[in-house]
Motif scaffolding. Sequence first.
Motif, PDB file in Angstrom:
ATOM      1  N   VAL A 967       8.079 -32.922  30.467  1.00  0.00           N
ATOM      2  CA  VAL A 967       7.489 -31.434  29.752  1.00  0.00           C
ATOM      3  C   VAL A 967       7.709 -31.831  28.324  1.00  0.00           C
ATOM      4  O   VAL A 967       8.524 -32.248  27.710  1.00  0.00           O
ATOM      5  CB  VAL A 967       8.435 -30.366  30.224  1.00  0.00           C
ATOM      6  CG1 VAL A 967       9.855 -30.790  29.972  1.00  0.00           C
ATOM      7  CG2 VAL A 967       8.041 -29.227  29.465  1.00  0.00           C
ATOM      8  N   VAL A 968       6.632 -31.425  27.699  1.00  0.00           N
ATOM      9  CA  VAL A 968       6.389 -31.651  26.127  1.00  0.00           C
ATOM     10  C   VAL A 968       6.745 -30.404  25.293  1.00  0.00           C
ATOM     11  O   VAL A 968       5.638 -29.585  25.707  1.00  0.00           O
ATOM     12  CB  VAL A 968       5.212 -32.655  25.760  1.00  0.00           C
ATOM     13  CG1 VAL A 968       4.948 -32.912  24.610  1.00  0.00           C
ATOM     14  CG2 VAL A 968       4.897 -33.987  26.723  1.00  0.00           C
ATOM     15  N   LEU A 981      -1.239 -34.205  23.054  1.00  0.00           N
ATOM     16  CA  LEU A 981      -0.017 -33.701  23.616  1.00  0.00           C
ATOM     17  C   LEU A 981      -0.102 -32.669  24.525  1.00  0.00           C
ATOM     18  O   LEU A 981       0.855 -32.453  25.414  1.00  0.00           O
ATOM     19  CB  LEU A 981       0.939 -33.470  22.674  1.00  0.00           C
ATOM     20  CG  LEU A 981       1.371 -34.761  21.552  1.00  0.00           C
ATOM     21  CD1 LEU A 981       2.205 -34.107  20.585  1.00  0.00           C
ATOM     22  CD2 LEU A 981       2.209 -35.800  22.360  1.00  0.00           C
ATOM     23  N   LEU A 982      -1.396 -31.856  24.716  1.00  0.00           N
ATOM     24  CA  LEU A 982      -1.450 -31.030  25.456  1.00  0.00           C
ATOM     25  C   LEU A 982      -2.139 -30.972  26.794  1.00  0.00           C
ATOM     26  O   LEU A 982      -2.314 -30.117  27.569  1.00  0.00           O
ATOM     27  CB  LEU A 982      -2.070 -29.677  24.634  1.00  0.00           C
ATOM     28  CG  LEU A 982      -1.093 -28.858  23.652  1.00  0.00           C
ATOM     29  CD1 LEU A 982      -1.973 -28.240  22.911  1.00  0.00           C
ATOM     30  CD2 LEU A 982      -0.051 -28.122  24.581  1.00  0.00           C
ATOM     31  N   SER A 988       3.598 -28.643  29.567  1.00  0.00           N
ATOM     32  CA  SER A 988       3.701 -28.611  27.875  1.00  0.00           C
ATOM     33  C   SER A 988       4.257 -27.226  27.933  1.00  0.00           C
ATOM     34  O   SER A 988       3.637 -26.152  28.586  1.00  0.00           O
ATOM     35  CB  SER A 988       2.461 -28.740  27.313  1.00  0.00           C
ATOM     36  OG  SER A 988       1.877 -29.942  27.549  1.00  0.00           O
ATOM     37  N   VAL A 989       5.078 -26.928  26.749  1.00  0.00           N
ATOM     38  CA  VAL A 989       5.587 -25.732  26.466  1.00  0.00           C
ATOM     39  C   VAL A 989       5.232 -25.506  25.087  1.00  0.00           C
ATOM     40  O   VAL A 989       5.596 -26.233  23.974  1.00  0.00           O
ATOM     41  CB  VAL A 989       7.312 -25.582  26.551  1.00  0.00           C
ATOM     42  CG1 VAL A 989       7.626 -24.147  25.999  1.00  0.00           C
ATOM     43  CG2 VAL A 989       7.476 -25.844  28.060  1.00  0.00           C
ATOM     44  N   ASN A1019      -2.399 -24.507  34.236  1.00  0.00           N
ATOM     45  CA  ASN A1019      -0.836 -24.010  35.009  1.00  0.00           C
ATOM     46  C   ASN A1019      -0.072 -25.019  34.431  1.00  0.00           C
ATOM     47  O   ASN A1019       1.218 -24.539  34.481  1.00  0.00           O
ATOM     48  CB  ASN A1019      -1.206 -24.122  36.572  1.00  0.00           C
ATOM     49  CG  ASN A1019      -1.996 -23.213  36.997  1.00  0.00           C
ATOM     50  OD1 ASN A1019      -2.312 -21.944  36.310  1.00  0.00           O
ATOM     51  ND2 ASN A1019      -2.831 -23.620  38.228  1.00  0.00           N
ATOM     52  N   ASN A1020      -0.396 -26.227  33.727  1.00  0.00           N
ATOM     53  CA  ASN A1020       0.746 -26.906  33.161  1.00  0.00           C
ATOM     54  C   ASN A1020       1.054 -26.787  31.687  1.00  0.00           C
ATOM     55  O   ASN A1020       2.008 -27.154  31.103  1.00  0.00           O
ATOM     56  CB  ASN A1020      -0.072 -28.487  33.158  1.00  0.00           C
ATOM     57  CG  ASN A1020       0.086 -29.124  34.666  1.00  0.00           C
ATOM     58  OD1 ASN A1020       0.875 -28.722  35.407  1.00  0.00           O
ATOM     59  ND2 ASN A1020      -0.611 -30.205  34.738  1.00  0.00           N
ATOM     60  N   VAL A1021       0.344 -25.460  31.201  1.00  0.00           N
ATOM     61  CA  VAL A1021       0.828 -25.052  29.824  1.00  0.00           C
ATOM     62  C   VAL A1021       1.426 -23.753  29.813  1.00  0.00           C
ATOM     63  O   VAL A1021       0.703 -22.859  30.623  1.00  0.00           O
ATOM     64  CB  VAL A1021      -0.522 -25.167  28.930  1.00  0.00           C
ATOM     65  CG1 VAL A1021      -0.038 -24.755  27.573  1.00  0.00           C
ATOM     66  CG2 VAL A1021      -0.891 -26.582  28.902  1.00  0.00           C
ATOM     67  N   VAL A1022       2.592 -23.533  29.299  1.00  0.00           N
ATOM     68  CA  VAL A1022       3.331 -22.114  29.238  1.00  0.00           C
ATOM     69  C   VAL A1022       3.584 -22.188  27.578  1.00  0.00           C
ATOM     70  O   VAL A1022       3.707 -22.976  26.737  1.00  0.00           O
ATOM     71  CB  VAL A1022       4.382 -21.998  29.974  1.00  0.00           C
ATOM     72  CG1 VAL A1022       4.229 -22.235  31.522  1.00  0.00           C
ATOM     73  CG2 VAL A1022       5.607 -22.979  29.677  1.00  0.00           C
TER      74      VAL A1022
END
Length: 1042
Positions: A967-968, A981-982, A988-989, A1019-1022
Motif C-alpha cells: 500500500v503506497v 505511484l497510483l 494506494s491511499v 478499487n485499489n485507490v482510496v
Amino acid sequence: MAGNDWVNSYLEAILDVGQPLDDARPSLLLRERGRFTPSRYFVEEVVTGYDETDLHKSWTKAVATRSTQERNTRLENMCWRIWNLARQKKQHEEKEAQRLAKRRLERERGRREATDDMSEEFSEGEKGDMVSDVSTHGTKSRLARINSNESMEIWANQQKGNKLYLVLISLHGLIRGENMELGRDSDTGGQVKYVVELARALGSMPGVYRVDLLTRQVSSPDVDYSYGEPTEMLTPRDSDDLSDEMGESSGAYIVRIPFGPKDKYIPKELLWPHIAEFVDGAMNHIMQMSSVLGEQVGGGKPIWPSAIHGHYADAGDAAALLSGALNVPMILTGHSLGRDKLEQLLKQGRLSKEEINSTYKIMRRIEGEELSLDVSEMVITSTRQEIDEQWRLYDGFDPILERKLRARIKRNVSCYGRFMPRMVKIPPGMEFNHIIPHDGDMEDADGNEEHPTSRDPPIWAEIMRFFSNSRKPMILALARPDPKKNITTLVKAFGECRPLRELANLALIMGNRDGIDEMSSTSSSVLLSVLKLVDKYDLYGQVAYPKHHKQSDVPDIYRLAAKSKGVFINPAFIEPFGLTLIEAAAYGLPMVATKNGGPVDIHRILDNGLLVDPHDQQSLSEALLKLVADKHLWAKCRQNGLKNIHQFSWPEHCKTYLSRITSFKPRHPQWQSDDDDGDYSEPDESPGDSFRDISLNLRFSFDGGSGNDGSMNQEVSSMDRKSKIEAAVLNWSKGKDSSRKMGSMERSEVNSGKFPAVRRRKFIVVIALDFDGERDTLAATRRILEAVEKERADGSVGFILSTSLKISEITSFLASGGLNPNDFDAFVCNSGSDLYYTSLNSEDGPFVVDFYYHSHVEYRWGGEGLRKTLIRWASSVNEKRAENDEQIVTLAEHLSTDYCYTFAVKKPAAVPPVRELRKLLRIQALRCHVVYSQNGTRINVIPVLASRVQALRYLFVRWGIDLAKMVVFVGESGDTDYEGLLGGLHKSVVLEGVSCSASNALHTNRSYPLTDVISLESNNVVHAPLDSDVRDALKKLELLED
C-alpha cells in the motif's frame, strides 16, 4: 440571386462583423429584430466554430431543394463554409511552417551539440563506415533472404540448440486464434491478425521454445466468451517438423491478463489509465513462466524472455516498463504512429489540438511512443517511408544522428552516453501454403464437366451480376471508402478511358454496408461520389460495388480476378505498407500501385507491376490499360510475383526477426548469473544465502570508513564494486570472512533465509509523501507508523520510505524526527535511482546498498556525456532567465550520485517545464528520466528505467514481494513522477490536503491530463483526510481486519 450580388452581401457582412462576436450578439437575435440575413448569420457562425464532416451531404441536399430562393440561400451558406475551410487551412499551414522551422532549428542545435560532445573527429575509416552504414538503411542493400529450402534447412540446423522464450504484447481489440472478428471495430483490424500470425509463426520456428502473446482479458456480455479465457494455444499451421522442439510448455499461446474495467470492453483510448495494472499482471505471469521453463529446459535456472515486443503505442509503453522491471531487451512495432496521425488531423482542420487530444488521447500516446524509443533495442518497420517520414517526427529519433552514432560504434569510439534504437525494415509475413494460383480462364467458369459438384464461390456470383460482359479482365480494388484511398480518381480514370472500358471491368470492394445513411459521413460521402461518377460516365454493367462480403471471401475475390486475367490496383494517395498487394501477388495478380510509401519496397522485391502517381489520372488509366492489353507483360508480371512471393513468407520474416534478436547483448537479472539459485525460501543456511548476505553487505558507512556517502567525484565505480564482491566471496569460501560479526538477530535472520527483512512481511506500507516541508513529512510519517503499531510490533507489516532525497539526507531526516532507521525495511532514494535496506549489523553502518539494483537500472545511462549536457543546459537557463548574474539552476555535487545528477533550483517558475528538458535530452539521444521534485526546487536526472514505482517492481522480481500486498501513501499531488505511484496492482491511499500550489504547477505543465495516466476510480485507490484514522483506509483496502 441574379448575377454575383450575393458576393457583395458576404463582403459587407465580413466588414460589419470584424472580430469574432461574443455571446451577447447571437445571430438568432438578429432574426428576432428583423435584421437576419443568411450572409451575416454564417459569417458569425464560422468565426466561432464549424464542422464540415457533413459538407457533401449538405451540398447534395441544397442542390436538391425545389425552391429557387431556398436553394440559392443554402448554396450561399455552403460557399461560406468552404471559404472558412480555406481560411482555416491557410492558418494551419502558417502555424505548421512556424512549428517545422522551430523543430528544424532544435534538431540542428541538438545534433551540433551532440557532435561537439563527441569530441573525437571522424577519421577517413569512420567516414567510410558511415557511408556503408547509410546503405544498410537505403534501398539497394538488404539482409540476405531465404531463397531455397536448402538455405532454410541450414539456418534451422544452426538454431536447434536454442530454447528462446519470446513475449509479444498487443493490448487493444479482440484477439483470438481462430475466427478473428476483423473489422468489428476500429481496434480489431490488421494489427490483430498480424500479431496472432506472428506469434503462431514464431512458435513454429527452430530454436524457439515458447511464445506468449499477452493481451487483455475481456469477460463482457457484449463479446464472445472466448475472449475471457485465460489462455489459448495457437495451433501451428504446419506441425510436421516440430517433434524435436515440442515440450510440456512449448508452443505459442495467447495469454489474457485481466486489467481495466471488469466485464466491459472498452476502446484503446480508454486503456491508458490501466496500463500499469497490466504491467504488474504481465510481470507476474512472466516470472512464473520463466521459472516453469527453467525447470523444464533450463536446468533449474529461470529462462528469461529473449525480448519483449510491444505492438502499438499502448503495448510499447507497457513493454518499456516490463523491460525495465525484468531487465530484458525490448522491441517495438508502431503499426500506426501518434505524431503522424496528429499531423493529418490538424491538416484536415476539423478539430483543434485540444479536441484531438480529448478524443484520441493523442499526447499520452505520443509520450508512450517516445518512452518506447528510449528503451527499445530495435524498432521494426514495414517500409523505409515509415522511418523517413513518420519516425523522424519524434524527439527520440534522428536519422542523421543515428548514422553518426552507428559509425562511431563500428569503430569502437565512445558515443558519450548517447543511444539510438536500431530501425529495421522487416515486411509483414504471410501464409502461402494454402494458396494455389489459378491457371484457368473465364471460359472455365461456366462449369466443370469432370467435377460437376464443384461450385463457384457465392461471392463470384455477387460480383458478376454487375457485369454485362463477365468474361472481360477484372480490375480489382479492395479498400474501405475513405478519401485517402483515392477510389474516386480510379473511377474517373476508368470512366474517361474508352479503350480501358472496352477491355476490362472494374470491381470495387469497399467494405460492408447496409444503407448509405447508416455509414459514417466520410464513408458515405466517398460512396456517393462513386455512384455519381458511375452515373456520369454511364458505367452500368462495367463497375461492381457489392454491399457485403465476408473475410473468408477475400481469397475467392483474388482468385476471380486472377482467373479473368485481371489486375489488382491500390491507388491510395499514400500507403504505409500495402499488405493487399502481397496477397494479390500470391494469387497471381499483377499490380498497379501508388508510388508513395510501402508499395515501392514491395515492387522492388516482387517486380510484378507498375507504380503510378495517384494524383495523375491519366497515368493511372495508362498503366491499367498497358497491363490489361499486353498479355506478355501481364504474364511476366504474374510470373515474377509468384517467383518472388516467398520473400514475404512468415518463415522469411521470422528468420530475419530471430537473427536480430540473437544478436542483442544479453540482458537479464544479474543475480541470476551468480550461484544464487533464486530460491529464497529454504530455512537452512546455504552457500547461496551466505553469498547473498556478503554481496548485500558491501555498504557505505556513515560513521566512518569511506568518508563519503556517494559524491560524484569519489563514488566507488561499478568495477570496484564487482571486485569487492568477488573478494568477499573468495574470503568467505576460504573461511576468512572476519568482517562479518553478526549479532543474534542478524544470525537468526540469515538462518531463516529472510534477509532482507522486507521479505517476511505480510504486507508493506510505502510512504511516498511529497510535502512542502520536513516538519509535515515527519508528522505524517509518525501518524502512519503509529496507526499500525500493533502489526509493526509483531513483524507482520514492514515500511519503505520512498523519496527524492539522498540516503545521507534521509539519515538526517530520521534523526531530526527521532525516528529509528530500523523502523523501515528499505529506502528508495534519489527518486528511484538507489535502493537501500536496513542493516542488521550496526557495526557496519545503518544501511545496505543493493548494487544489483544499479545493474538493473543502468541501461542506457548517459554518464559523463549526460552530465556535461545538463550543465550546459543549466548555464543557458541562467543566461536567459537570471537577473543580476543570479544562478537559477546549479549542479548540486554533494547531492548527486553515480546514477542521479541533482540540480538545485532557486526560482522554479523560471525553469522550463519538465517536458522541455526531456525533449532537449531526447533530441541529443540521451535517454534518462527527469524528475522535478520538492515543489520544483530540485531536479533529479536518473536512468530512464529507474523510478520510485519501478523500484517496487524490482522488489517483486528480486525478492518475490507480492505487489498486491503493498500500500503506497501519497498526497493529492507531488513530484513529477507522482503519477506512477497510483497505478498497478498495489494499493494506494491518497491523503487529502497533502499537496501544494507549486507541485500542482509542475503537473499542469504535462502535455496530457492526469486522468490519461491513472484511474482514480480504481478499487485499489482510496481517499482519506490527512487527519483521519489511517487504519480505516487500510481496512477499506482489506489489508487490515475490522
